[in-house]
Design a protein around this motif. Structure first.
Motif: not given
Length: 279
Positions: A16-17, A74-77, A218-222
């Motif tokens: 995750a990121r 938290v946005v997972t892979a 705005k730089t992380v998907p989701g």
């Protein structure tokens, strides 16, 4: 002071990121703005004036206390957005004393600063770490963020110079009218910059304190978010918890900075979130 770097994490078997290194640090450092940009409309000017009024009011309070509820996405892979919730309290007396608590259900942590010593208490493990540190709340906030990666809740809204920080690099300003947060009628403002958007709800009337603050990456998907909502806001003699002397609980054990890393119940993330590259 804007920080938007990301930390790779594992959630059990999935990568995750998260915003832990960025938007969580944005707890103590985010946001927006070119003030008085050419062509700024009346609505933009009003929004900036409301923000200025809030930061001036907050900066003038020598003592304050509040409760908070915070959400960290938290946005997972697999592009699933998960939310970590926490609650706590903050009490401070300028220039250099603060006490804050944070509870996640998995961690129960208290920080105390009396102007000369910083203490971190892990209530579940009944251990504490102390380090000598002299300075103001502002210098402590930077030390915690940069050295210990433990941002204090809503700190960027509490510090001197908050307006300059919040209005650095803004590309768009909106006054969205009124909203109600926790039963309090607020002015709802929205700001944009290159990497993040943020919104703030400011109590209307003679006490223009921040009721809710939301930062969106705005730089992380989701487009994960970090949000904090304040309640039971008090100032002056009405502020609660104005004791900044640390007294160890019965049986509490002092630990070193190195040992702190091994106490899972004192971490910023649940124990099943493991930083990439660690066992």
């Amino acid at each position: 002071m804007v920080s938007t770097g990301m930390t790779d994490l594992f959630i059990k078997t999935g990568v995750a990121r998260s915003l832990f290194a960025g938007v969580c640090a944005g707890f103590v450092a985010v946001a927006a703005g070119v003030v008085g940009a050419p062509g700024a409309g009346a609505a933009e000017a009003e929004a900036l004036a409301l923000l200025k009024g809030m930061t001036t009011y907050m900066g003038a309070q020598q003592a304050m206390s509040f409760r908070y509820d915070a959400d960290l996405d938290v946005v997972t892979a697999e592009q699933q957005r998960l939310t970590l919730a926490s609650s706590g309290t903050v009490s401070l007396a300028r220039p250099g004393r603060i006490r804050a608590t944070r509870s996640t259900g998995l961690a129960d942590v208290e920080t105390v600063f009396d102007g000369s010593t910083f203490t971190l208490l892990g209530k579940q493990a009944n251990v504490y770490m102390q380090v000598p540190f002299k300075g103001t709340i502002a210098t402590l906030v930077d030390e915690l963020k940069d050295k210990y990666r433990r941002p204090l809740p809503a700190a960027d809204l509490l510090l001197p110079g908050a307006y300059a920080e919040l209005t650095e690099g803004v590309t768009d300003v909106k006054d969205l009218g009124s909203g109600v947060v926790g039963g309090v009628e607020c002015d709802h403002l929205a700001f944009r910059k290159k990497d993040v958007d943020f919104q703030i709800w400011i109590a209307q009337g003679k006490r223009p304190y921040p009721c809710r603050y939301v930062i969106t990456s705005k730089t992380v998907p989701g487009s994960p978010q970090y949000s904090v909502q304040l309640s039971n806001f008090k100032t002056g003699s009405a502020a609660v918890g104005q004791s900044f002397a640390f007294v160890p609980p019965p049986g509490a054990r002092a630990i070193s900075k190195d040992e702190l890393k091994t106490i899972k119940s004192m971490g910023e993330l649940p124990s099943n979130f493991v930083q990439r590259g660690t066992p």
